[in-house]
Design an enzyme around this catalytic site. Structure first.
Site, PDB file in Angstrom:
ATOM      1  N   SER A   8       0.837  -1.193   0.000  1.00 23.53           N
ATOM      2  CA  SER A   8       0.000   0.000   0.000  1.00 23.53           C
ATOM      3  C   SER A   8       0.875   1.246   0.000  1.00 23.53           C
ATOM      4  O   SER A   8       1.639   1.488   0.941  1.00 23.53           O
ATOM      5  CB  SER A   8      -0.906   0.023   1.230  1.00 23.53           C
ATOM      6  OG  SER A   8      -1.460   1.319   1.354  1.00 23.53           O
ATOM      7  N   HIS A  33      -1.068  -1.267  -4.469  1.00 19.33           N
ATOM      8  CA  HIS A  33      -2.358  -1.015  -3.814  1.00 19.33           C
ATOM      9  C   HIS A  33      -2.492   0.480  -3.520  1.00 19.33           C
ATOM     10  O   HIS A  33      -1.638   1.073  -2.844  1.00 19.33           O
ATOM     11  CB  HIS A  33      -2.433  -1.834  -2.515  1.00 19.33           C
ATOM     12  CG  HIS A  33      -3.765  -1.774  -1.840  1.00 19.33           C
ATOM     13  ND1 HIS A  33      -4.839  -2.526  -2.234  1.00 19.33           N
ATOM     14  CD2 HIS A  33      -4.200  -1.037  -0.776  1.00 19.33           C
ATOM     15  CE1 HIS A  33      -5.875  -2.276  -1.446  1.00 19.33           C
ATOM     16  NE2 HIS A  33      -5.512  -1.374  -0.559  1.00 19.33           N
ATOM     17  N   ASP A  35      -4.773   3.356  -1.815  1.00 21.26           N
ATOM     18  CA  ASP A  35      -5.842   3.623  -0.858  1.00 21.26           C
ATOM     19  C   ASP A  35      -6.363   5.038  -1.023  1.00 21.26           C
ATOM     20  O   ASP A  35      -5.722   5.996  -0.596  1.00 21.26           O
ATOM     21  CB  ASP A  35      -5.307   3.426   0.568  1.00 21.26           C
ATOM     22  CG  ASP A  35      -5.136   1.960   0.904  1.00 21.26           C
ATOM     23  OD1 ASP A  35      -6.103   1.194   0.745  1.00 21.26           O
ATOM     24  OD2 ASP A  35      -4.025   1.570   1.310  1.00 21.26           O
ATOM     25  N   MET A  37      -9.017   7.790  -0.036  1.00 26.10           N
ATOM     26  CA  MET A  37      -9.937   8.101   1.079  1.00 26.10           C
ATOM     27  C   MET A  37     -10.477   9.519   0.931  1.00 26.10           C
ATOM     28  O   MET A  37      -9.732  10.423   0.565  1.00 26.10           O
ATOM     29  CB  MET A  37      -9.182   8.014   2.405  1.00 26.10           C
ATOM     30  CG  MET A  37      -8.457   6.710   2.623  1.00 26.10           C
ATOM     31  SD  MET A  37      -7.608   6.762   4.213  1.00 26.10           S
ATOM     32  CE  MET A  37      -6.724   5.201   4.154  1.00 26.10           C
ATOM     33  N   HIS A  66      -8.292   0.861  -4.111  1.00 25.63           N
ATOM     34  CA  HIS A  66      -9.251   0.580  -3.041  1.00 25.63           C
ATOM     35  C   HIS A  66      -9.930   1.902  -2.686  1.00 25.63           C
ATOM     36  O   HIS A  66      -9.324   2.760  -2.041  1.00 25.63           O
ATOM     37  CB  HIS A  66      -8.463  -0.024  -1.859  1.00 25.63           C
ATOM     38  CG  HIS A  66      -9.266  -0.250  -0.616  1.00 25.63           C
ATOM     39  ND1 HIS A  66      -8.673  -0.479   0.608  1.00 25.63           N
ATOM     40  CD2 HIS A  66     -10.604  -0.292  -0.400  1.00 25.63           C
ATOM     41  CE1 HIS A  66      -9.610  -0.657   1.522  1.00 25.63           C
ATOM     42  NE2 HIS A  66     -10.781  -0.541   0.942  1.00 25.63           N
ATOM     43  N   MET A  68     -12.134   4.116  -0.652  1.00 20.36           N
ATOM     44  CA  MET A  68     -12.828   4.286   0.628  1.00 20.36           C
ATOM     45  C   MET A  68     -13.535   5.624   0.543  1.00 20.36           C
ATOM     46  O   MET A  68     -13.176   6.597   1.217  1.00 20.36           O
ATOM     47  CB  MET A  68     -11.818   4.218   1.776  1.00 20.36           C
ATOM     48  CG  MET A  68     -11.348   2.799   2.047  1.00 20.36           C
ATOM     49  SD  MET A  68      -9.798   2.755   2.967  1.00 20.36           S
ATOM     50  CE  MET A  68      -8.646   2.852   1.609  1.00 20.36           C
ATOM     51  N   MET A 137     -11.504  -6.484   4.998  1.00 21.40           N
ATOM     52  CA  MET A 137     -10.750  -5.514   5.803  1.00 21.40           C
ATOM     53  C   MET A 137     -10.461  -6.126   7.163  1.00 21.40           C
ATOM     54  O   MET A 137     -11.385  -6.511   7.886  1.00 21.40           O
ATOM     55  CB  MET A 137     -11.557  -4.222   5.986  1.00 21.40           C
ATOM     56  CG  MET A 137     -11.642  -3.315   4.777  1.00 21.40           C
ATOM     57  SD  MET A 137     -10.056  -2.873   4.032  1.00 21.40           S
ATOM     58  CE  MET A 137      -9.194  -2.099   5.418  1.00 21.40           C
ATOM     59  N   GLY A 144      -3.153   3.496   8.150  1.00 26.89           N
ATOM     60  CA  GLY A 144      -2.173   2.421   8.128  1.00 26.89           C
ATOM     61  C   GLY A 144      -1.695   2.165   9.552  1.00 26.89           C
ATOM     62  O   GLY A 144      -1.998   2.929  10.484  1.00 26.89           O
ATOM     63  N   ASP A 175      -6.568  -6.868   3.940  1.00 29.06           N
ATOM     64  CA  ASP A 175      -5.976  -5.530   4.032  1.00 29.06           C
ATOM     65  C   ASP A 175      -6.061  -5.021   5.473  1.00 29.06           C
ATOM     66  O   ASP A 175      -7.160  -4.834   6.005  1.00 29.06           O
ATOM     67  CB  ASP A 175      -6.765  -4.613   3.083  1.00 29.06           C
ATOM     68  CG  ASP A 175      -6.201  -3.210   2.984  1.00 29.06           C
ATOM     69  OD1 ASP A 175      -5.273  -2.875   3.733  1.00 29.06           O
ATOM     70  OD2 ASP A 175      -6.707  -2.441   2.143  1.00 29.06           O
ATOM     71  N   GLY A 176      -4.875  -4.806   6.062  1.00 29.54           N
ATOM     72  CA  GLY A 176      -4.817  -4.219   7.399  1.00 29.54           C
ATOM     73  C   GLY A 176      -4.075  -5.093   8.385  1.00 29.54           C
ATOM     74  O   GLY A 176      -4.495  -6.214   8.662  1.00 29.54           O
ATOM     75  N   GLY A 197       1.169  -2.279   4.163  1.00 23.47           N
ATOM     76  CA  GLY A 197       1.671  -0.918   4.124  1.00 23.47           C
ATOM     77  C   GLY A 197       2.843  -0.740   5.058  1.00 23.47           C
ATOM     78  O   GLY A 197       4.012  -0.811   4.654  1.00 23.47           O
ATOM     79  N   SER A 198       2.545  -0.557   6.348  1.00 23.76           N
ATOM     80  CA  SER A 198       3.607  -0.223   7.300  1.00 23.76           C
ATOM     81  C   SER A 198       4.635  -1.333   7.446  1.00 23.76           C
ATOM     82  O   SER A 198       5.826  -1.053   7.628  1.00 23.76           O
ATOM     83  CB  SER A 198       3.009   0.146   8.655  1.00 23.76           C
ATOM     84  OG  SER A 198       2.084  -0.824   9.062  1.00 23.76           O
TER      85      SER A 198
HETATM   86  C1  DX5 Z   1      -6.465   1.014   5.608  1.00 25.50           C
HETATM   87  C2  DX5 Z   1      -5.935   0.797   4.203  1.00 25.50           C
HETATM   88  C3  DX5 Z   1      -4.807  -0.149   4.155  1.00 25.50           C
HETATM   89  C4  DX5 Z   1      -3.634   0.274   4.945  1.00 25.50           C
HETATM   90  C5  DX5 Z   1      -2.854  -0.948   5.296  1.00 25.50           C
HETATM   91  O1  DX5 Z   1      -7.503   1.892   5.538  1.00 25.50           O
HETATM   92  O2  DX5 Z   1      -6.941   0.277   3.366  1.00 25.50           O
HETATM   93  O3  DX5 Z   1      -4.437  -0.482   2.838  1.00 25.50           O
HETATM   94  O4  DX5 Z   1      -2.863   1.230   4.328  1.00 25.50           O
HETATM   95  O5  DX5 Z   1      -1.862  -0.528   6.139  1.00 25.50           O
HETATM   96  P1  DX5 Z   1      -1.100  -1.472   7.132  1.00 25.50           P
HETATM   97  O6  DX5 Z   1      -0.500  -2.561   6.302  1.00 25.50           O
HETATM   98  O7  DX5 Z   1      -0.102  -0.560   7.727  1.00 25.50           O
HETATM   99  O8  DX5 Z   1      -2.102  -1.996   8.108  1.00 25.50           O
HETATM  100 ZN    ZN Z   2      -6.498  -0.686   1.207  1.00 27.45          ZN
END
Ligand code: DX5
Ligand code: ZN
Length: 216
Positions: A8, A33, A35, A37, A66, A68, A137, A144, A175-176, A197-198
């Site tokens: 991500s 990926h 994100d 928002m 994705h 949101m 999710m 993240g 995801d997450g 992501g992180s």
């Molecule tokens: C959350 C996002 C994820 C997020 C994942 O709202 O949809 O894609 O960035 O991050 P990590 O891997 O850090 O949980």
């Molecule tokens: Zn995502």
């Protein structure tokens, strides 16, 4: 490579996205990926069309967007024009989900549907044979770096059974809170694609972390 890894970009360095994109291009990740928002569907704002446009120009792998956001129907054409391959909308944001899925396909993209942690997987049953991706999710969307919600594992197992029974070829994405320690367990529960992501961008060697996850 065994697992589809979709890092991500939310956790990338926005001061130098090109560097992170080049790292991903050379890595074992399968997708990018993205994100998106809107500050309405989720309590955070990330990035929108102009940033996706620049990422699309540099990325050498399929884009997995994705959304949101509320009213995702209004943006289907814009993401198709940018060359997005998988466009995922939230079930909770779509009053006429079947219509939205058809519109994504009509625009030439693969259609994904995401469900929040509180949403029962059974609500996907009536669209399973129409979608290309079901996104579970495993944190509440918006940020993240959150902790994986353990109940998500049962949701994946249940969804795997539903998909296998239906004959659908839909992929399961999670995801997450995904990291090196839970990928193998989730793969055996039935996950095909992993958003991270992180755990990728916060690691000392992101390309190595991706390689580990891809083969876990
Ligand atoms: C959350 C996002 C994820 C997020 C994942 O709202 O949809 O894609 O960035 O991050 P990590 O891997 O850090 O949980
Ligand atoms: Zn995502």
């Amino acid at each position: 490579m065994k697992n589809i890894i979709a890092p991500s970009l939310l956790s990338a360095n926005f001061g130098n996205l090109e560097k992170d994109i080049e790292m991903l291009n050379a890595s074992q990740c399968a997708w990018f990926h993205l994100d998106v928002m809107d500050g309405v569907f989720v309590p955070n704002i990330s990035f929108g069309i102009p940033v996706v446009k620049d990422i699309a120009r540099l990325a050498k792998k399929p884009l997995d967007a994705h959304l949101m956001i509320v009213n995702p129907d209004n943006f289907i054409g814009r993401f198709a024009d940018l060359g997005v391959e998988y466009l995922t909308v939230h079930l909770e944001a779509c009053t006429h989900l079947e219509r939205t899925i058809s519109a994504i396909h009509a625009a030439g993209m693969k259609a994904g549907v995401a469900i929040n942690p509180h949403t029962n997987v059974l609500l996907l049953e009536d669209v399973l044979c129409e979608i290309d991706l079901a996104l579970v999710m495993s944190v509440n969307p918006g940020f993240g770096g959150q902790k994986f919600i353990p109940r998500s594992v049962d949701k994946v197992r249940q969804l795997r059974q539903m998909i296998d029974r239906s004959g659908s070829e839909c992929l399961i994405e999670i995801d997450g809170g995904i990291n090196k320690d839970n990928v193998a367990m989730l793969a055996s529960a039935g996950v095909d694609a992993f958003v991270a992501g992180s755990s990728v961008f916060g690691s000392e060697n992101p390309a190595e972390t991706i390689a580990f996850m891809a083969n876990a």
